[in-house]
Design a protein around this motif. Structure first.
Motif, short mmCIF file in Angstrom:
data_model
loop_
_atom_site.label_atom_id
_atom_site.label_comp_id
_atom_site.label_asym_id
_atom_site.label_seq_id
_atom_site.Cartn_x
_atom_site.Cartn_y
_atom_site.Cartn_z
N ALA A 289 47.97 47.89 45.22
CA ALA A 289 49.12 48.79 45.01
C ALA A 289 49.11 49.90 46.05
CB ALA A 289 49.08 49.36 43.59
N GLU A 290 47.93 50.42 46.37
CA GLU A 290 47.81 51.46 47.40
C GLU A 290 48.37 50.97 48.73
OE1 GLU A 290 43.62 53.19 45.61
OE2 GLU A 290 43.68 52.43 47.67
N ALA A 291 48.23 49.67 48.97
CA ALA A 291 48.72 49.12 50.24
C ALA A 291 50.15 48.60 50.11
CB ALA A 291 47.79 47.99 50.69
N GLY A 292 50.77 48.87 48.95
CA GLY A 292 52.17 48.52 48.79
C GLY A 292 52.43 47.12 48.25
N PHE A 293 51.41 46.50 47.68
CA PHE A 293 51.59 45.15 47.14
C PHE A 293 51.60 45.16 45.61
CE2 PHE A 293 49.22 44.39 51.19
CZ PHE A 293 50.24 43.73 51.87
N ASP A 294 52.40 44.27 45.05
CA ASP A 294 52.42 44.07 43.60
C ASP A 294 51.58 42.82 43.32
OD1 ASP A 294 52.97 43.78 40.94
OD2 ASP A 294 55.10 43.26 41.22
N LEU A 295 50.30 43.03 43.10
CA LEU A 295 49.35 41.91 43.04
C LEU A 295 49.50 41.10 41.76
CD1 LEU A 295 45.72 41.87 44.22
CD2 LEU A 295 46.16 41.19 41.87
N VAL A 296 49.68 39.80 41.94
CA VAL A 296 49.66 38.88 40.80
C VAL A 296 48.53 37.89 41.06
CG1 VAL A 296 51.56 37.61 41.87
CG2 VAL A 296 50.97 37.15 39.50
N SER A 297 47.86 37.50 39.99
CA SER A 297 46.61 36.76 40.14
C SER A 297 46.53 35.65 39.11
CB SER A 297 45.47 37.78 39.94
OG SER A 297 44.27 37.13 39.65
N ARG A 298 45.98 34.52 39.49
CA ARG A 298 45.73 33.45 38.53
C ARG A 298 44.35 32.87 38.80
NH1 ARG A 298 49.25 35.39 36.37
NH2 ARG A 298 51.06 34.53 35.29
N THR A 299 43.67 32.49 37.75
CA THR A 299 42.36 31.85 37.88
C THR A 299 42.43 30.44 37.31
OG1 THR A 299 41.21 33.97 37.70
CG2 THR A 299 39.94 31.99 37.21
N ILE A 300 41.96 29.49 38.10
CA ILE A 300 41.94 28.10 37.62
C ILE A 300 40.50 27.57 37.71
CG2 ILE A 300 44.32 27.64 38.35
CD1 ILE A 300 41.73 25.96 40.39
N THR A 301 40.24 26.53 36.95
CA THR A 301 38.94 25.88 37.02
C THR A 301 39.16 24.39 37.25
OG1 THR A 301 38.00 27.47 35.48
CG2 THR A 301 36.78 25.44 35.80
N THR A 302 38.62 23.89 38.37
CA THR A 302 38.64 22.43 38.56
C THR A 302 37.21 22.01 38.91
OG1 THR A 302 39.28 22.57 40.88
CG2 THR A 302 41.05 22.38 39.28
N ARG A 303 37.07 20.88 39.59
CA ARG A 303 35.75 20.33 39.85
C ARG A 303 35.43 20.35 41.34
NH1 ARG A 303 32.51 19.28 35.65
NH2 ARG A 303 31.64 17.44 36.67
N SER A 304 34.16 20.30 41.63
CA SER A 304 33.71 20.28 43.02
C SER A 304 33.80 18.87 43.62
CB SER A 304 32.27 20.78 43.11
OG SER A 304 31.39 19.89 42.43
N ARG A 305 33.97 17.86 42.79
CA ARG A 305 34.10 16.48 43.27
C ARG A 305 35.20 15.81 42.44
NH1 ARG A 305 27.65 14.75 43.77
NH2 ARG A 305 27.03 16.72 44.76
N ALA A 306 35.63 14.62 42.85
CA ALA A 306 36.58 13.87 42.05
C ALA A 306 36.02 13.73 40.64
CB ALA A 306 36.84 12.50 42.67
N GLY A 307 36.90 13.73 39.65
CA GLY A 307 36.47 13.72 38.26
C GLY A 307 35.51 12.59 37.93
N TYR A 308 35.73 11.44 38.57
CA TYR A 308 34.91 10.26 38.26
C TYR A 308 33.63 10.18 39.09
CZ TYR A 308 37.56 8.71 42.36
OH TYR A 308 38.13 8.63 43.60
N TYR A 309 33.52 11.05 40.10
CA TYR A 309 32.37 10.96 40.99
C TYR A 309 31.19 11.74 40.41
CZ TYR A 309 29.76 10.45 45.30
OH TYR A 309 28.80 10.10 46.22
N PRO A 310 30.02 11.12 40.36
CA PRO A 310 28.89 11.79 39.69
C PRO A 310 28.44 13.07 40.39
CG PRO A 310 28.16 9.77 40.80
CD PRO A 310 29.65 9.78 40.87
#
Lengths: 462, 462
Positions: free
Chosen positions: A361-382
């Motif tokens: 905000a100090e720098a003039g931005f209206d910050l919007v934020s989202r947090t997601i969780t996925t995986r580090s590898r394909a779902g099926y990959y061990p």
């Protein structure tokens, strides 16, 4: 000497003088030497060590690096003999006299005056020593210089009576040192006055790292101010408002402060962030005087405003740019996005840009934020594991402002995608449209950064 | 039905019809459903499987994934019941009649005509079956669809007599399958007609991967054309100009070709790269007909020209965009940089953009390239290994054109930095100035991408 310097300035070039022999200073000296083979280059370093990787100190203490010498990238002898740089260790610059274009140097052979054509202040930063009761007790350490690392390591190796250690501060050093002390079989207590460790990485990272530290048997005390250290000569306990925690040793990781006294005394402007003010070429307010590295401010990639982020790459790059500029090829020092990563036992955490609403905000931005969780590898990959990504953007323009992430693999270089997007001024939509790499062992089809982009993009639209 | 379709077009909306139930098709159907809850959506899939990760097939064959079902992200039942999509497996679309705005479908209950409001062709690609002598012998396989994977796995699990396997082609599939076959204890011979494996990744990657394959006891035959397969009913040998190599089984990985026959028959334009020509919204030359995924051309990020890179992310993204467009929110399918990564035993390889001088010259670029080798971790940090980075740029403008890299860790997400720079149209100087993350366990202070940038930048200047 003074008369010499003034009298002959128009007939010959005085040397390029560097104050401080670490990352910024030695990068500048080396680059200037390559670009200007005949230029006289003098570096004054008040200590013994030059050009070393302080970031490796926790791993030296941990025992993964055998000798401090391994942290040195180029030795003083190499600088002198191979790079023809007049490097003088154990020489402390005590004053700069811009009006005479000389520095005053206190060395083993007494005080000398050294004229300079251009001067680089690369005095670095020092560990903050907070005014806590008992801070001067034996057994209370900070970790910033080689000497600190050596002292802590020697103590651990020589004193079998150490069982419990207190760490004050859950920043980089605190987190890395928790791992180092734990490797020595110590009972580790980490005290953080804020609600989360690694505050600049945001809440999601902080929570997961704290949880992981606890899984590793580190006692994490959040929202806990350290009021003092107890003990007669040596520290025996950490005092908080709620309890007295017995310890045999303490590491204070309270951050660093830029070493600006030398510049300040010479009338060189100190910036609003408390470090030496510089322009895009690293020039200070005083003619022919540059500053680079942990003692200097830099321009923030996102806000365009001065900031102070004392990190290794910045110091190396800014020093190198000043060396090139001094050699006659004006080169911007670059701006910084505050990109950083840290290992916390088996976790990797990383951040870049702006994550904090107030700061944005100090720098003039209206910050919007989202947090997601996925995986580090394909779902099926061990072997995959969760990656949490927080992405921030400006609500009205959609411009990406920053990101943080945490996971067991694939984190540090994934943050670089967002860091690159910040430099390019991309919007979330542009980020979301990037053609990033995919293979099942390395990530899901939609890279976590893209998924975060999709979700944040949706949040901005609606 | 035809009359219905024509007669009532102005009064009601015909369904969104999708041909092909894999990545692009199901992404489109799913996105359209989310954005247009009341729209009728029909998907025809000629096989049984929909929405599966074909990229996981080598790891299924290897034995790291227990069941083909694990490769399915969303089941047919879920599409039907949870997403309300009229998914009809075992239905083959045999013709498109744009003038009547219907498709002709051959299904279990006979031939039907299906009117469409908008049509998406997502027919994918097929493994190329090169016209080699003996290609029809039993024991000669390709790997593209689930059925292929199942056939190869069943064969390996049921036939103890298999000791030696030949792989024709050193592309993704060939490399990944070498690892899979090796895990079964087979003697693996890989034949590549070019001087290097993984040709699109450039020479440095190809050489290091081939060397690594050999260390793993794979016999790599470079510059070797396969002239035919020997055998009476089953394959018993691979014939090259120089030798006859006995094998019990063969995997042909000769690349894929887009399935364009359906579109071509309907008079829909096929592009210069041999896939269905599309515009930035995935629209074909025929009104209300879209194409996406492995059957369609896309715009190249660097050249701005049509290209055909059949990869999973592109298919997912383009399908999703078409679904959104069809639902009333016109969304570009995005362009592609040809970013890709592959695991080869313990090596990781990745590429993006333009690496080839000839290809770059066709697009008007004077490609200059430099290859550097640094480490995956700080020099002093244990466990690091060499990373080779090749970076390319246009000599006159300095614009980054592409990169490839290979190493044991930190490769796939590191290529994304360059991929992002390509999307932003960055110069080498801008790339070199990026504030990328650094911590000793994750890389040197100067990230390998930055070092490559510095070296290439120097080469352009002088």
């Amino acid at each position: 000497m003074l008369i010499f310097a003034l009298g002959f300035r128009s007939f010959m070039t005085d040397p390029f003088v560097v104050v401080g022999g670490d990352a910024a200073g030695m990068s500048a000296a080396s680059k200037a030497r390559r670009e200007a083979p005949d230029r006289e280059i003098v570096v004054f370093e008040r200590g013994e060590w030059v050009s070393y990787g302080a970031c490796g100190l926790p791993y030296y203490v941990k025992g993964e690096i055998d000798s401090l010498d391994e942290l040195v990238s180029v030795t003083p002898t190499e600088f002198r003999e191979e790079r023809n740089i007049d490097l003088r260790t154990n020489h402390e610059v005590t004053a700069i006299e811009p009006e005479n274009q000389v520095v005053i140097v206190d060395g083993p052979d007494g005080v000398i005056e050294q004229p300079y054509g251009e001067l680089l202040i690369a005095t670095g930063a020092s560990a903050i020593v907070p005014p806590i009761d008992g801070i001067d007790l034996a057994g209370v350490y900070t970790l910033h210089d080689m000497e600190h690392g050596e002292a802590i390591k020697n103590r651990l190796d020589s004193d079998d009576s150490i069982d419990r250690v207190g760490i004050v501060g859950g920043g980089y050093v605190g987190i890395e040192m928790a791992e180092a002390f734990h490797a020595h079989g110590l009972d580790v207590h980490l005290f953080e006055m804020l609600p989360h460790v690694l505050a600049p990485f945001g809440e999601t990272v902080g929570k997961r790292v704290a949880e992981h530290l606890r899984e590793q048997t580190v006692s994490v005390h959040l929202d806990t101010t350290v009021e003092g250290f107890k003990g007669a000569e040596s520290v025996t306990a950490v005092q908080t408002p709620d309890s007295t925690v017995p310890v045999d040793m303490v590491l204070v990781g309270a951050g660093v402060a830029p070493n600006t006294a030398l510049a300040d005394s010479a009338g060189i402007e100190i910036g609003e962030r408390g470090a030496i003010a510089t322009d895009e070429y690293g020039r200070t307010s005083t003619a022919d005087v540059y500053a680079a590295g942990d003692c200097a401010e830099m321009t923030h990639t996102v806000t365009g405003e001065p900031t102070h982020v004392p990190l290794a790459l910045t110091a190396n790059r800014a020093g190198r740019a000043v060396g090139q500029t001094v050699a006659g090829d004006p080169t911007p020092v670059g701006d910084i996005a505050g990109t950083a990563s840290v290992k916390a036992f088996d976790l990797q955490a990383a951040r870049t840009g702006l994550l904090d609403e107030t700061r944005a905000a100090e720098a003039g931005f209206d910050l919007v934020s989202r947090t997601i969780t996925t995986r580090s590898r394909a779902g099926y990959y061990p072997g995959g594991s969760p990656i949490d990504v927080t992405l921030t953007a400006d609500r009205s323009t959609g411009r990406v402002l920053g990101a943080s992430m945490v996971g067991e693999e694939g984190v540090p270089k994934r943050i670089d995608t967002v860091a690159t997007a910040l430099h390019a001024g991309m919007t979330v939509e542009e980020l979301e449209s990037l053609d990033l790499s995919y293979a099942p062992p390395f990530g899901p089809t939609w890279d976590p950064v893209l998924t975060a982009g999709k979700v944040l993009s949706g949040a901005i639209e609606h």
